[in-house]
Design an enzyme around this catalytic site. Structure first.
Site, mmCIF file in Angstrom:
data_model
loop_
_atom_site.group_PDB
_atom_site.id
_atom_site.type_symbol
_atom_site.label_atom_id
_atom_site.label_comp_id
_atom_site.label_asym_id
_atom_site.label_seq_id
_atom_site.Cartn_x
_atom_site.Cartn_y
_atom_site.Cartn_z
ATOM 1 N N LYS A 37 85.459 1.432 27.343
ATOM 2 C CA LYS A 37 85.353 -0.312 27.897
ATOM 3 C C LYS A 37 85.850 0.528 28.965
ATOM 4 O O LYS A 37 86.437 1.262 29.701
ATOM 5 C CB LYS A 37 86.585 -0.680 26.926
ATOM 6 C CG LYS A 37 87.120 -1.641 27.266
ATOM 7 C CD LYS A 37 86.666 -2.683 25.990
ATOM 8 C CE LYS A 37 86.588 -3.923 26.304
ATOM 9 N NZ LYS A 37 86.169 -5.133 25.546
ATOM 10 N N ASP A 57 83.371 -9.492 29.569
ATOM 11 C CA ASP A 57 85.059 -9.291 28.691
ATOM 12 C C ASP A 57 85.568 -10.202 29.226
ATOM 13 O O ASP A 57 85.327 -11.477 29.923
ATOM 14 C CB ASP A 57 85.855 -8.021 28.356
ATOM 15 C CG ASP A 57 86.591 -7.884 26.922
ATOM 16 O OD1 ASP A 57 86.350 -8.204 25.667
ATOM 17 O OD2 ASP A 57 87.910 -8.000 27.391
HETATM 18 P P1 NDP Z 1 87.126 -15.252 28.943
HETATM 19 O O1 NDP Z 1 87.618 -14.936 30.137
HETATM 20 O O2 NDP Z 1 86.035 -15.749 28.610
HETATM 21 O O3 NDP Z 1 88.543 -16.320 28.169
HETATM 22 C C1 NDP Z 1 89.496 -15.932 28.187
HETATM 23 C C2 NDP Z 1 90.441 -17.042 27.640
HETATM 24 O O4 NDP Z 1 91.386 -16.312 26.496
HETATM 25 C C3 NDP Z 1 90.441 -18.018 28.230
HETATM 26 O O5 NDP Z 1 90.382 -19.575 28.031
HETATM 27 C C4 NDP Z 1 91.768 -18.096 28.938
HETATM 28 O O6 NDP Z 1 92.647 -18.485 29.556
HETATM 29 C C5 NDP Z 1 92.293 -17.345 27.453
HETATM 30 N N1 NDP Z 1 94.275 -16.290 27.811
HETATM 31 C C6 NDP Z 1 94.148 -15.601 28.271
HETATM 32 N N2 NDP Z 1 95.144 -15.057 27.985
HETATM 33 C C7 NDP Z 1 95.776 -15.991 27.124
HETATM 34 C C8 NDP Z 1 97.571 -16.326 26.394
HETATM 35 N N3 NDP Z 1 98.615 -15.389 26.324
HETATM 36 N N4 NDP Z 1 97.483 -17.454 25.325
HETATM 37 C C9 NDP Z 1 96.152 -17.618 25.466
HETATM 38 N N5 NDP Z 1 94.838 -18.204 25.993
HETATM 39 C C10 NDP Z 1 95.024 -16.416 27.178
HETATM 40 O O7 NDP Z 1 87.123 -13.990 28.187
HETATM 41 P P2 NDP Z 1 85.847 -13.626 26.447
HETATM 42 O O8 NDP Z 1 86.310 -14.755 25.615
HETATM 43 O O9 NDP Z 1 84.879 -12.974 26.409
HETATM 44 O O10 NDP Z 1 87.575 -12.172 25.576
HETATM 45 C C11 NDP Z 1 88.182 -13.016 25.085
HETATM 46 C C12 NDP Z 1 88.843 -12.292 23.516
HETATM 47 O O11 NDP Z 1 87.493 -12.163 22.566
HETATM 48 C C13 NDP Z 1 89.511 -10.977 24.426
HETATM 49 O O12 NDP Z 1 90.161 -10.474 22.964
HETATM 50 C C14 NDP Z 1 87.829 -10.111 23.881
HETATM 51 O O13 NDP Z 1 88.166 -8.662 24.423
HETATM 52 C C15 NDP Z 1 87.675 -10.365 23.077
HETATM 53 N N6 NDP Z 1 86.215 -10.073 22.727
HETATM 54 C C16 NDP Z 1 85.239 -10.635 23.750
HETATM 55 C C17 NDP Z 1 83.577 -10.668 23.417
HETATM 56 C C18 NDP Z 1 82.505 -11.144 24.607
HETATM 57 O O14 NDP Z 1 81.481 -10.683 24.273
HETATM 58 N N7 NDP Z 1 83.069 -11.255 25.497
HETATM 59 C C19 NDP Z 1 82.935 -9.596 22.621
HETATM 60 C C20 NDP Z 1 83.962 -9.475 21.670
HETATM 61 C C21 NDP Z 1 85.605 -9.772 21.732
HETATM 62 P P3 NDP Z 1 92.186 -18.786 30.621
HETATM 63 O O15 NDP Z 1 91.424 -18.848 31.669
HETATM 64 O O16 NDP Z 1 93.328 -19.826 31.093
HETATM 65 O O17 NDP Z 1 93.171 -17.712 31.307
HETATM 66 O O1 2IT Z 2 84.422 -6.109 23.248
HETATM 67 C C1 2IT Z 2 83.834 -6.930 22.875
HETATM 68 O O2 2IT Z 2 83.360 -6.050 21.709
HETATM 69 C C2 2IT Z 2 82.851 -6.963 23.967
HETATM 70 N N1 2IT Z 2 83.616 -7.074 24.850
HETATM 71 C C3 2IT Z 2 81.275 -6.995 24.042
HETATM 72 C C4 2IT Z 2 81.011 -5.385 24.609
HETATM 73 C C5 2IT Z 2 79.363 -5.589 25.034
HETATM 74 O O3 2IT Z 2 79.277 -4.285 25.104
HETATM 75 O O4 2IT Z 2 78.536 -6.639 24.432
#
Ligand code: NDP
Ligand code: 2IT
Length: 445
Positions: free
Chosen positions: A124, A164
């Site tokens: 990460k 992420d």
């Molecule tokens: P994004 O940046 O696309 O979205 C994050 C979202 O969470 C935004 O809507 C943001 O709002 C909101 N947010 C941030 N902080 C808070 C909070 N304290 N309370 C409520 N909402 C909040 O990120 P992702 O969707 O990519 O990631 C979200 C989660 O999923 C993370 O934990 C990440 O590690 C996990 N994840 C992501 C993967 C991926 O492929 N992208 C894969 C697996 C897991 P705002 O924009 O207004 O700040």
């Molecule tokens: O938390 C996760 O699994 C991710 N942010 C995606 C990682 C990846 O290499 O696609």
């Protein structure tokens, strides 16, 4: 194995890193029996070796903002474990990013990637850079500066970053552009790339789709489906978006999304044009939660609160770590929640997890239920290696099958004598065995 003693030593060695310790404790608790029953893990001192990242890289990122001011941020890459494949994991750009936070995420990623059945190690990275309110040119300059340093540590067979929080297609484009310019090789080192330059169909949707497919598999074990179910989702980023679309496609009604400032409750359901409207707001770098409530009169914005007070059948926490605590979990259980499938990484606190396990609801930890994102990253790498690209249906079918397989692995290792499936234990044990056995096979290196 003396868990208490191990945790005390780890706290001494990793001060000020509570999220890392939280993630480690959860895994060690789950694998305690496996360690006891298999002396080979103790003989190889696997516990001490698996909780220590292979390598931690930190670097300075200097960039110019639009006013000509010089800014400095800190960049990181935690290459946690490459026993089963090259390091793989996302980059997070958020002001809350710290080394401890990224160690927690890299540790989790190691077990998650193991669960996908694909050959990927765990990593990460990211920066404390805050993308909020930055212009496109500022984002580009930052991404270029970040990559001008990170490029020397990554490679398609060494370490493959992805997105992420705060890192989506645009940021990956800028970072990949700089990487390609420096190394003069178009080797697909990132996943989540644009469609025209090596990206895979369905990768943007994959994490959310996978989270819902996992929920579907859990529901099947109790003779249930998503049809007609009420779903509460948190966040509205990449993962929430995919989850809302897939849950709706499978006949559920999603009634909440949220941001750091509160949540929206829409009793009519968030689907169709409403999702397009949210995407428009997101693309324009605006707050999305409150304007949504202004646009749709039946929806209401609940300031400063989290969606877990809404009555729902299924909860999908998709925003950030520790966003659902013990009280929230008790609210959900009291309101009759059937299933919680984590889209985010470690969104439920240990207290929340305890409430769900005690109530014996269907509860999936992120390292199992959100593994569809990184799994589809693996499928992107496969397509790049073959210099071919699969159509959306083909990718989604493979993603779906991987989620079914992960569910099966969790059931295999998590089923208790009374038939209840402890998915936390199942995911941790299944993920651990593969990595630990590979470490033993490869010797002390
Ligand atoms: P994004 O940046 O696309 O979205 C994050 C979202 O969470 C935004 O809507 C943001 O709002 C909101 N947010 C941030 N902080 C808070 C909070 N304290 N309370 C409520 N909402 C909040 O990120 P992702 O969707 O990519 O990631 C979200 C989660 O999923 C993370 O934990 C990440 O590690 C996990 N994840 C992501 C993967 C991926 O492929 N992208 C894969 C697996 C897991 P705002 O924009 O207004 O700040
Ligand atoms: O938390 C996760 O699994 C991710 N942010 C995606 C990682 C990846 O290499 O696609």
């Amino acid at each position: 194995m003396d868990l208490e003693k191990i945790m005390i030593e780890l706290e001494k060695k990793n001060p000020g890193q509570p999220e890392f310790l939280q993630a480690v404790k959860e895994v060690l608790e789950s694998i305690e029996d496996v360690i006891k029953e298999n002396p080979k893990y103790q003989a190889a001192n696997i516990i001490d070796r698996i909780v220590e990242p292979d390598r931690v890289i930190t670097f300075k990122v200097e960039w110019l903002d639009d006013k000509g001011n010089v800014n400095v941020n800190r960049g990181y890459r935690v290459q946690f474990n490459n026993a089963i494949g090259p390091y793989k994991g996302g980059l997070r750009f958020h002001p809350s990013v710290t080394l401890g936070g990224l160690k927690f995420l890299g540790f989790e990623q190691t077990f998650k990637n193991s669960l996908t059945t694909l050959p990927m190690g765990g990593a990460k990275g990211g920066s404390d850079f805050n993308p909020k309110g930055k212009s496109n040119a500022e984002i580009m300059r930052f991404c270029h500066a970040f990559m001008a340093e990170l490029y020397r540590y990554i490679g398609p067979d060494t370490d493959i970053p992805a997105g992420d929080i705060g890192v989506g297609g645009r940021e990956i484009g800028y970072m990949y552009g700089m990487y390609k310019k420096i190394v003069n090789t178009h080797n697909g080192v990132f996943t989540g790339k644009g469609r025209n330059w090596g990206g895979s169909l369905i990768r943007p949707e994959a994490t959310g789709f996978g989270t819902v497919y996992f929920a579907e598999e859990m529901l099947k074990t109790r003779g249930e489906t998503l049809k007609g179910k009420i779903v509460a989702v948190s966040g509205f980023g990449n993962v929430s978006w995919g989850s809302v679309i897939k849950a709706t496609q499978l006949g559920a009604k999603v009634v909440t999304i949220s941001g750091p400032d509160g949540y929206v409750y829409d009793p009519d359901g968030i689907s169709g044009d409403k999702i397009d409207y949210l995407l428009e707001l997101r693309a324009s770098n605006q707050d999305i939660v409150k304007p949504y409530a202004d646009q749709y009169p039946n929806a209401k914005f609940v300031e400063g609160r989290r969606p877990w007070e809404v009555k729902c059948d299924i909860a999908l926490p998709c925003a950030i770590q520790n966003e659902l605590n013990g009280t929230d979990a008790q609210n959900l259980v009291n309101n009759g929640v059937l299933c919680v499938s984590e889209g985010a990484n470690m969104p439920c606190t240990p207290e929340a997890m305890e409430v769900f396990l005690k109530a014996k609801i269907l509860y999936a930890p992120g390292k199992a239920s959100n593994a569809g994102g990184v799994a589809t990253s693996g499928l992107e790498q496969t397509q790049n290696a073959m210099k071919l690209s699969w159509n959306a249906q083909e990718v989604e079918q493979k993603l779906h099958q991987i989620m079914v397989n992960i569910h099966e692995a969790c059931v295999k290792y998590g089923k208790e004598p009374d038939g209840f499936v402890n998915y936390v234990k199942g995911a941790n044990v299944a993920g651990f065995i593969k990595v630990a056995d590979a470490m033993i096979d490869q010797g002390v290196i």
